[in-house]
Design an enzyme around this catalytic site. Structure first.
Site, PDB file in Angstrom:
ATOM      1  N   ASN A 232       5.257  28.120  16.876  1.00 58.27           N
ATOM      2  CA  ASN A 232       6.152  29.174  17.359  1.00 58.27           C
ATOM      3  C   ASN A 232       6.649  28.767  18.748  1.00 58.27           C
ATOM      4  O   ASN A 232       6.276  27.726  19.272  1.00 58.27           O
ATOM      5  CB  ASN A 232       5.443  30.533  17.373  1.00 58.27           C
ATOM      6  CG  ASN A 232       4.204  30.506  18.237  1.00 58.27           C
ATOM      7  OD1 ASN A 232       4.289  30.276  19.444  1.00 58.27           O
ATOM      8  ND2 ASN A 232       3.041  30.717  17.632  1.00 58.27           N
ATOM      9  N   ASP A 300      -0.437  32.995  12.611  1.00 58.51           N
ATOM     10  CA  ASP A 300      -1.192  33.847  11.693  1.00 58.51           C
ATOM     11  C   ASP A 300      -1.629  33.080  10.451  1.00 58.51           C
ATOM     12  O   ASP A 300      -2.662  33.366   9.868  1.00 58.51           O
ATOM     13  CB  ASP A 300      -0.333  35.053  11.278  1.00 58.51           C
ATOM     14  CG  ASP A 300      -0.152  36.012  12.450  1.00 58.51           C
ATOM     15  OD1 ASP A 300      -1.127  36.172  13.203  1.00 58.51           O
ATOM     16  OD2 ASP A 300       0.952  36.577  12.617  1.00 58.51           O
ATOM     17  N   LYS A 310       2.803  12.119   4.130  1.00 60.06           N
ATOM     18  CA  LYS A 310       4.022  12.908   4.315  1.00 60.06           C
ATOM     19  C   LYS A 310       4.520  13.414   2.950  1.00 60.06           C
ATOM     20  O   LYS A 310       4.645  12.627   2.003  1.00 60.06           O
ATOM     21  CB  LYS A 310       5.092  12.038   4.982  1.00 60.06           C
ATOM     22  CG  LYS A 310       6.327  12.816   5.318  1.00 60.06           C
ATOM     23  CD  LYS A 310       7.363  11.933   5.991  1.00 60.06           C
ATOM     24  CE  LYS A 310       8.668  12.703   6.113  1.00 60.06           C
ATOM     25  NZ  LYS A 310       9.798  11.851   6.360  1.00 60.06           N
ATOM     26  N   PRO A 328      -8.155  32.681  11.263  1.00 58.14           N
ATOM     27  CA  PRO A 328      -9.050  33.687  11.847  1.00 58.14           C
ATOM     28  C   PRO A 328      -8.343  34.405  12.988  1.00 58.14           C
ATOM     29  O   PRO A 328      -7.545  33.795  13.700  1.00 58.14           O
ATOM     30  CB  PRO A 328     -10.221  32.849  12.371  1.00 58.14           C
ATOM     31  CG  PRO A 328      -9.671  31.473  12.535  1.00 58.14           C
ATOM     32  CD  PRO A 328      -8.604  31.308  11.497  1.00 58.14           C
ATOM     33  N   ASP A 329      -8.619  35.684  13.155  1.00 53.75           N
ATOM     34  CA  ASP A 329      -8.066  36.430  14.289  1.00 53.75           C
ATOM     35  C   ASP A 329      -9.087  36.328  15.427  1.00 53.75           C
ATOM     36  O   ASP A 329     -10.171  36.918  15.373  1.00 53.75           O
ATOM     37  CB  ASP A 329      -7.807  37.881  13.899  1.00 53.75           C
ATOM     38  CG  ASP A 329      -7.026  38.610  14.983  1.00 53.75           C
ATOM     39  OD1 ASP A 329      -7.403  38.474  16.170  1.00 53.75           O
ATOM     40  OD2 ASP A 329      -6.047  39.285  14.656  1.00 53.75           O
ATOM     41  N   ILE A 330      -8.747  35.559  16.435  1.00 52.49           N
ATOM     42  CA  ILE A 330      -9.700  35.251  17.506  1.00 52.49           C
ATOM     43  C   ILE A 330     -10.054  36.514  18.280  1.00 52.49           C
ATOM     44  O   ILE A 330     -11.220  36.794  18.566  1.00 52.49           O
ATOM     45  CB  ILE A 330      -9.110  34.169  18.438  1.00 52.49           C
ATOM     46  CG1 ILE A 330      -8.770  32.919  17.622  1.00 52.49           C
ATOM     47  CG2 ILE A 330     -10.073  33.834  19.575  1.00 52.49           C
ATOM     48  CD1 ILE A 330      -7.866  31.923  18.320  1.00 52.49           C
ATOM     49  N   LYS A 361      -2.255  48.084  17.323  1.00 49.62           N
ATOM     50  CA  LYS A 361      -3.022  46.842  17.495  1.00 49.62           C
ATOM     51  C   LYS A 361      -4.271  47.069  18.340  1.00 49.62           C
ATOM     52  O   LYS A 361      -5.327  46.496  18.077  1.00 49.62           O
ATOM     53  CB  LYS A 361      -2.116  45.801  18.165  1.00 49.62           C
ATOM     54  CG  LYS A 361      -2.479  44.393  17.848  1.00 49.62           C
ATOM     55  CD  LYS A 361      -1.349  43.447  18.165  1.00 49.62           C
ATOM     56  CE  LYS A 361      -0.265  43.473  17.095  1.00 49.62           C
ATOM     57  NZ  LYS A 361       0.807  42.522  17.340  1.00 49.62           N
ATOM     58  N   LYS A 365      -7.603  45.928  16.574  1.00 55.53           N
ATOM     59  CA  LYS A 365      -8.297  44.728  17.051  1.00 55.53           C
ATOM     60  C   LYS A 365      -9.527  45.062  17.879  1.00 55.53           C
ATOM     61  O   LYS A 365     -10.280  44.168  18.255  1.00 55.53           O
ATOM     62  CB  LYS A 365      -7.346  43.865  17.869  1.00 55.53           C
ATOM     63  CG  LYS A 365      -6.107  43.458  17.075  1.00 55.53           C
ATOM     64  CD  LYS A 365      -5.794  42.004  17.237  1.00 55.53           C
ATOM     65  CE  LYS A 365      -4.553  41.630  16.472  1.00 55.53           C
ATOM     66  NZ  LYS A 365      -4.383  40.195  16.336  1.00 55.53           N
TER      67      LYS A 365
HETATM   68  O1  C5P Z   1      -1.689  40.333  15.458  1.00 55.62           O
HETATM   69  P1  C5P Z   1      -0.971  39.690  16.583  1.00 55.62           P
HETATM   70  O2  C5P Z   1      -0.813  38.214  16.425  1.00 55.62           O
HETATM   71  O3  C5P Z   1       0.330  40.344  16.918  1.00 55.62           O
HETATM   72  O4  C5P Z   1      -1.911  39.953  17.851  1.00 55.62           O
HETATM   73  C1  C5P Z   1      -1.673  39.387  19.070  1.00 55.62           C
HETATM   74  C2  C5P Z   1      -2.956  39.305  19.875  1.00 55.62           C
HETATM   75  O5  C5P Z   1      -4.003  38.835  19.067  1.00 55.62           O
HETATM   76  C3  C5P Z   1      -2.833  38.306  20.997  1.00 55.62           C
HETATM   77  O6  C5P Z   1      -3.715  38.704  22.030  1.00 55.62           O
HETATM   78  C4  C5P Z   1      -3.294  37.021  20.341  1.00 55.62           C
HETATM   79  O7  C5P Z   1      -3.797  36.081  21.300  1.00 55.62           O
HETATM   80  C5  C5P Z   1      -4.396  37.517  19.443  1.00 55.62           C
HETATM   81  N1  C5P Z   1      -4.539  36.759  18.207  1.00 55.62           N
HETATM   82  C6  C5P Z   1      -5.683  36.032  18.021  1.00 55.62           C
HETATM   83  N2  C5P Z   1      -5.866  35.320  16.852  1.00 55.62           N
HETATM   84  C7  C5P Z   1      -4.934  35.368  15.882  1.00 55.62           C
HETATM   85  C8  C5P Z   1      -3.752  36.126  16.060  1.00 55.62           C
HETATM   86  C9  C5P Z   1      -3.594  36.800  17.234  1.00 55.62           C
HETATM   87  O8  C5P Z   1      -6.528  35.980  18.921  1.00 55.62           O
HETATM   88  N3  C5P Z   1      -5.123  34.686  14.773  1.00 55.62           N
END
Ligand code: C5P
Length: 423
Positions: A232, A300, A310, A328-330, A361, A365
């Site tokens: 991105n 994501d 390739k 994974p969502d950190i 969010k 979160k």
């Molecule tokens: O769900 P979204 O990506 O909009 O959330 C943004 C927040 O979550 C930011 O603080 C981003 O650093 C964190 N994030 C994360 N791991 C992910 C996606 C988002 O820590 N896979």
């Protein structure tokens, strides 16, 4: 209200005489002005006239023993609310853009943690020279405010852009910038000289001293095959600025950075990663932390499997399938971890319904604050990759919206806010 302070750096151009009128206007507006001259500036204006107008000591010699004993250049650069370089010659702009510090003026420009405004003035050919164009672009990337010069007849007889704007216009610009700078705490007398030097006059940030602050920044790159990846437009600037501001407040900072082309802020421990899974592992390794600020724009999704070679077109005209897997969502992982940092902050880059999405969010979160921003806009104009940011702080207590500010200033303010929450 405390008196607002300008540190005025005068470099050596013919327009230096206009700095006298600028000081007069700023003093009339009730501002305190402290002047620093380069050696060359002394060819154009005298320390005596500056001293009379500022009613203060005029600085110019890097090795003024008394000032240096008190770590003078750091003190000087931190006591101001705003640093103004006027006039800014091509020479000083070049030094600033390259981090050169070979006299008092350039040393304190490197040491300052305050916003900086430069007012270039030079011959039109110098202004148009590719080197000056590069330096200006670099300074803007670094978050420096650049006032565009006026067009007109130059002292040398040529015509074009490069003239220092009217002092009244510069004073107005200074007023506009000052309105965005938070007032400094005025209890500096409670600190010893040494602590004052380390912490700057900003007392609230002292709460961060010695704390471990963990920051993620930048994008992640998710490989598809050896040459392609999902990414991105995140530049990492906001996260790096936050890491810098936290380190300046005395925190021990770990910065887990995705692939970005940014220098490591001084005093920050940087861990470079590429993918979301590597970022999670680096974050977990860095724990425990007192504060975690997850600024990274983590992808994501990733390619469900990375091709070893390739991926080729197969001639059918149909695109190759690209199955995705969720990363994974950190932030959410940290929120439910045994080692959840006591203060956990997330960012939310949105293109619509910014605040509503951020509120959702915050709950989803499990963090303590979401810093939300609108990243809509075309590449080059958007907050993503740009130097400015307009953020909304969303907590359980409500929403606070800030003006459009340079990312460095957003970082400074956010760090102050974090420090006050740690009390
Ligand atoms: O769900 P979204 O990506 O909009 O959330 C943004 C927040 O979550 C930011 O603080 C981003 O650093 C964190 N994030 C994360 N791991 C992910 C996606 C988002 O820590 N896979």
């Amino acid at each position: 209200m405390t008196e607002r302070r300008i540190l005025l750096i005068i470099s050596g151009g013919i327009a230096a005489y206009k700095s006298l009128e600028l000081i007069r206007l700023l003093r009339r507006d009730g501002l305190a002005v402290r002047a620093v001259m380069t050696d060359n500036a002394q060819q154009f204006v005298t320390p005596l006239s500056l001293g009379v107008l500022t009613e203060d000591h005029v600085y110019g010699d890097m090795f003024d023993l008394k000032e240096e004993r008190e770590i003078g250049h750091i003190q000087l650069s931190r006591q101001a609310d705003l640093v103004v370089v006027c006039p800014a010659t091509a020479n000083i702009l070049g030094k600033m853009a390259n981090g050169i510090a070979d006299d008092l003026a350039t040393t304190l420009l490197l040491a300052t943690d305050k916003p900086v405004l430069v007012c270039p003035a030079m011959n039109v050919r110098m202004w148009d020279h590719p080197a000056t164009r590069r330096n200006i672009a670099q300074l803007e990337r670094d978050g420096i405010h650049v006032m565009q010069p006026d067009e007109g007849e130059m002292a040398c007889g040529e015509w074009g852009p490069g003239r220092l704007p009217d002092p009244a216009a510069i004073a107005a610009e200074i007023g506009r910038l000052l309105a965005e700078v938070p007032e400094q705490a005025d209890a500096a007398h409670l600190l010893t000289d040494t602590t004052r030097t380390i912490l700057a006059p900003d007392l609230s940030r002292a709460n961060l001293f010695g704390r471990h602050v963990l920051v993620t920044a930048g994008p992640t790159h998710e490989p598809i095959d050896p040459v392609r990846y999902i990414a991105n437009r995140s530049s990492g600037r906001q996260g790096f600025a936050i890491a810098r501001a936290a380190a300046q407040a005395g925190a021990r900072v770990t910065l887990v950075a995705g692939p970005v082309d940014l220098p490591t802020p001084r005093g920050v421990t940087r861990v470079d990663v590429e993918t979301a899974r590597q970022m999670l592992a680096a974050v977990e390794t860095a724990l425990p932390a007192d504060v975690a600020i997850m600024v990274a724009a983590v992808a994501d999704w990733r390619a469900a499997s990375e091709a070893g070679q390739k991926i080729k077109k197969d001639g059918s005209g149909a695109p190759a399938p690209l199955p995705l897997a969720e990363n994974p969502d950190i932030l959410a992982t940290l929120a439910i971890s045994d080692q959840r940092p006591p203060l956990l902050i997330g960012f939310a880059a949105e293109t619509e319904n910014v605040i509503a999405h951020a509120q959702a969010k915050l709950a989803r979160k499990g963090c303590d604050m979401i810093v939300a921003n609108d990243v809509s806009g075309l590449p080059g104009e958007s907050v993503m990759g740009g130097v400015h940011n307009r953020v909304h702080l969303v907590t359980a207590d409500g929403v606070e919206s800030w003006d459009d500010l340079p990312k460095d200033m957003v970082a400074n303010r956010l760090v102050e806010r974090i420090a006050s929450r740690l009390q």
